[in-house]
Design a protein around this motif. Sequence first.
Motif, PDB file in Angstrom:
ATOM      1  N   SER A  84     -13.746  24.985   0.712  1.00 17.43           N
ATOM      2  CA  SER A  84     -13.688  23.515   0.653  1.00 17.43           C
ATOM      3  C   SER A  84     -13.894  22.898   2.037  1.00 17.43           C
ATOM      4  O   SER A  84     -14.530  21.841   2.164  1.00 17.43           O
ATOM      5  CB  SER A  84     -12.362  23.054   0.053  1.00 17.43           C
ATOM      6  OG  SER A  84     -11.287  23.504   0.857  1.00 17.43           O
ATOM      7  N   CYS A  85     -13.396  23.551   3.074  1.00 19.89           N
ATOM      8  CA  CYS A  85     -13.614  23.056   4.445  1.00 19.89           C
ATOM      9  C   CYS A  85     -15.070  23.203   4.846  1.00 19.89           C
ATOM     10  O   CYS A  85     -15.640  22.318   5.495  1.00 19.89           O
ATOM     11  CB  CYS A  85     -12.729  23.793   5.435  1.00 19.89           C
ATOM     12  SG  CYS A  85     -10.995  23.331   5.333  1.00 19.89           S
ATOM     13  N   GLU A  87     -17.686  23.172   2.891  1.00 17.91           N
ATOM     14  CA  GLU A  87     -18.428  22.113   2.196  1.00 17.91           C
ATOM     15  C   GLU A  87     -18.195  20.763   2.863  1.00 17.91           C
ATOM     16  O   GLU A  87     -19.128  19.979   3.052  1.00 17.91           O
ATOM     17  CB  GLU A  87     -18.029  22.052   0.720  1.00 17.91           C
ATOM     18  CG  GLU A  87     -18.471  23.247  -0.081  1.00 17.91           C
ATOM     19  CD  GLU A  87     -19.981  23.399  -0.124  1.00 17.91           C
ATOM     20  OE1 GLU A  87     -20.698  22.382  -0.254  1.00 17.91           O
ATOM     21  OE2 GLU A  87     -20.452  24.546  -0.021  1.00 17.91           O
ATOM     22  N   GLY A  88     -16.959  20.487   3.210  1.00 14.81           N
ATOM     23  CA  GLY A  88     -16.647  19.209   3.858  1.00 14.81           C
ATOM     24  C   GLY A  88     -17.324  19.068   5.217  1.00 14.81           C
ATOM     25  O   GLY A  88     -17.795  17.983   5.577  1.00 14.81           O
ATOM     26  N   PHE A  90     -20.153  20.601   6.166  1.00 16.07           N
ATOM     27  CA  PHE A  90     -21.578  20.368   5.921  1.00 16.07           C
ATOM     28  C   PHE A  90     -21.832  18.910   5.538  1.00 16.07           C
ATOM     29  O   PHE A  90     -22.790  18.283   6.012  1.00 16.07           O
ATOM     30  CB  PHE A  90     -22.111  21.287   4.808  1.00 16.07           C
ATOM     31  CG  PHE A  90     -22.576  22.621   5.295  1.00 16.07           C
ATOM     32  CD1 PHE A  90     -23.658  22.739   6.165  1.00 16.07           C
ATOM     33  CD2 PHE A  90     -21.941  23.770   4.883  1.00 16.07           C
ATOM     34  CE1 PHE A  90     -24.088  23.971   6.614  1.00 16.07           C
ATOM     35  CE2 PHE A  90     -22.359  25.012   5.336  1.00 16.07           C
ATOM     36  CZ  PHE A  90     -23.446  25.113   6.195  1.00 16.07           C
ATOM     37  N   LEU A  91     -20.961  18.352   4.719  1.00 13.17           N
ATOM     38  CA  LEU A  91     -21.106  16.958   4.308  1.00 13.17           C
ATOM     39  C   LEU A  91     -20.942  16.013   5.505  1.00 13.17           C
ATOM     40  O   LEU A  91     -21.697  15.045   5.663  1.00 13.17           O
ATOM     41  CB  LEU A  91     -20.086  16.628   3.215  1.00 13.17           C
ATOM     42  CG  LEU A  91     -20.217  15.290   2.519  1.00 13.17           C
ATOM     43  CD1 LEU A  91     -21.562  15.177   1.817  1.00 13.17           C
ATOM     44  CD2 LEU A  91     -19.093  15.117   1.519  1.00 13.17           C
ATOM     45  N   ALA A  92     -19.971  16.303   6.376  1.00 18.26           N
ATOM     46  CA  ALA A  92     -19.767  15.478   7.573  1.00 18.26           C
ATOM     47  C   ALA A  92     -20.989  15.532   8.481  1.00 18.26           C
ATOM     48  O   ALA A  92     -21.440  14.499   8.999  1.00 18.26           O
ATOM     49  CB  ALA A  92     -18.520  15.949   8.326  1.00 18.26           C
ATOM     50  N   PHE A  94     -24.054  16.163   7.580  1.00 16.63           N
ATOM     51  CA  PHE A  94     -25.118  15.439   6.881  1.00 16.63           C
ATOM     52  C   PHE A  94     -25.006  13.935   7.120  1.00 16.63           C
ATOM     53  O   PHE A  94     -25.966  13.275   7.516  1.00 16.63           O
ATOM     54  CB  PHE A  94     -25.041  15.758   5.382  1.00 16.63           C
ATOM     55  CG  PHE A  94     -26.013  14.984   4.539  1.00 16.63           C
ATOM     56  CD1 PHE A  94     -27.337  15.367   4.454  1.00 16.63           C
ATOM     57  CD2 PHE A  94     -25.598  13.867   3.827  1.00 16.63           C
ATOM     58  CE1 PHE A  94     -28.243  14.652   3.679  1.00 16.63           C
ATOM     59  CE2 PHE A  94     -26.487  13.139   3.048  1.00 16.63           C
ATOM     60  CZ  PHE A  94     -27.817  13.539   2.974  1.00 16.63           C
ATOM     61  N   HIS A  95     -23.798  13.388   6.910  1.00 17.27           N
ATOM     62  CA  HIS A  95     -23.618  11.941   7.059  1.00 17.27           C
ATOM     63  C   HIS A  95     -23.707  11.503   8.522  1.00 17.27           C
ATOM     64  O   HIS A  95     -24.274  10.441   8.816  1.00 17.27           O
ATOM     65  CB  HIS A  95     -22.288  11.495   6.439  1.00 17.27           C
ATOM     66  CG  HIS A  95     -22.343  11.486   4.948  1.00 17.27           C
ATOM     67  ND1 HIS A  95     -23.084  10.594   4.219  1.00 17.27           N
ATOM     68  CD2 HIS A  95     -21.745  12.299   4.036  1.00 17.27           C
ATOM     69  CE1 HIS A  95     -22.949  10.831   2.941  1.00 17.27           C
ATOM     70  NE2 HIS A  95     -22.137  11.868   2.793  1.00 17.27           N
ATOM     71  N   HIS A  98     -27.384  11.384   9.444  1.00 16.55           N
ATOM     72  CA  HIS A  98     -28.053  10.199   8.885  1.00 16.55           C
ATOM     73  C   HIS A  98     -27.631   8.924   9.611  1.00 16.55           C
ATOM     74  O   HIS A  98     -28.446   8.027   9.825  1.00 16.55           O
ATOM     75  CB  HIS A  98     -27.785  10.088   7.380  1.00 16.55           C
ATOM     76  CG  HIS A  98     -28.681  10.969   6.578  1.00 16.55           C
ATOM     77  ND1 HIS A  98     -29.967  10.635   6.254  1.00 16.55           N
ATOM     78  CD2 HIS A  98     -28.478  12.205   6.068  1.00 16.55           C
ATOM     79  CE1 HIS A  98     -30.524  11.609   5.583  1.00 16.55           C
ATOM     80  NE2 HIS A  98     -29.641  12.579   5.458  1.00 16.55           N
TER      81      HIS A  98
END
Length: 112
Positions: A84-85, A87-88, A90-92, A94-95, A98
Amino acid sequence: MATIDHKSDLHSLPTEPYPTSPLARPYDVPDDMEDSHQRLLTRLAGISMAVNVLTGLLANSEAFRDQQTSTEPPASGEWPLPPSCVEGIFLAIFHLSHYAESLSLSQAYEPV
């Protein structure tokens, strides 16, 4: 026996004009800068630093997992992150990437 002076001001919070890191280094506060180009560069540098640190955490975690599967003892300081960390993070990344791109593009279209 030593006595403690409870009236001393040893534990008061610093009254610095800028926020500081846990290492007591002052952060650059882009909103306080008058030069818009310098403000943009400071924001982009902060985002870049954050992305680099997060990428390093992911690399550290993957190095640990690779060593676990090859039965090598992990190097000191390496540890796996829970899925879960990962994934989080990778999401951070990504954002943040951007956001940095949108800041760069918005500056490219601003009149000088």
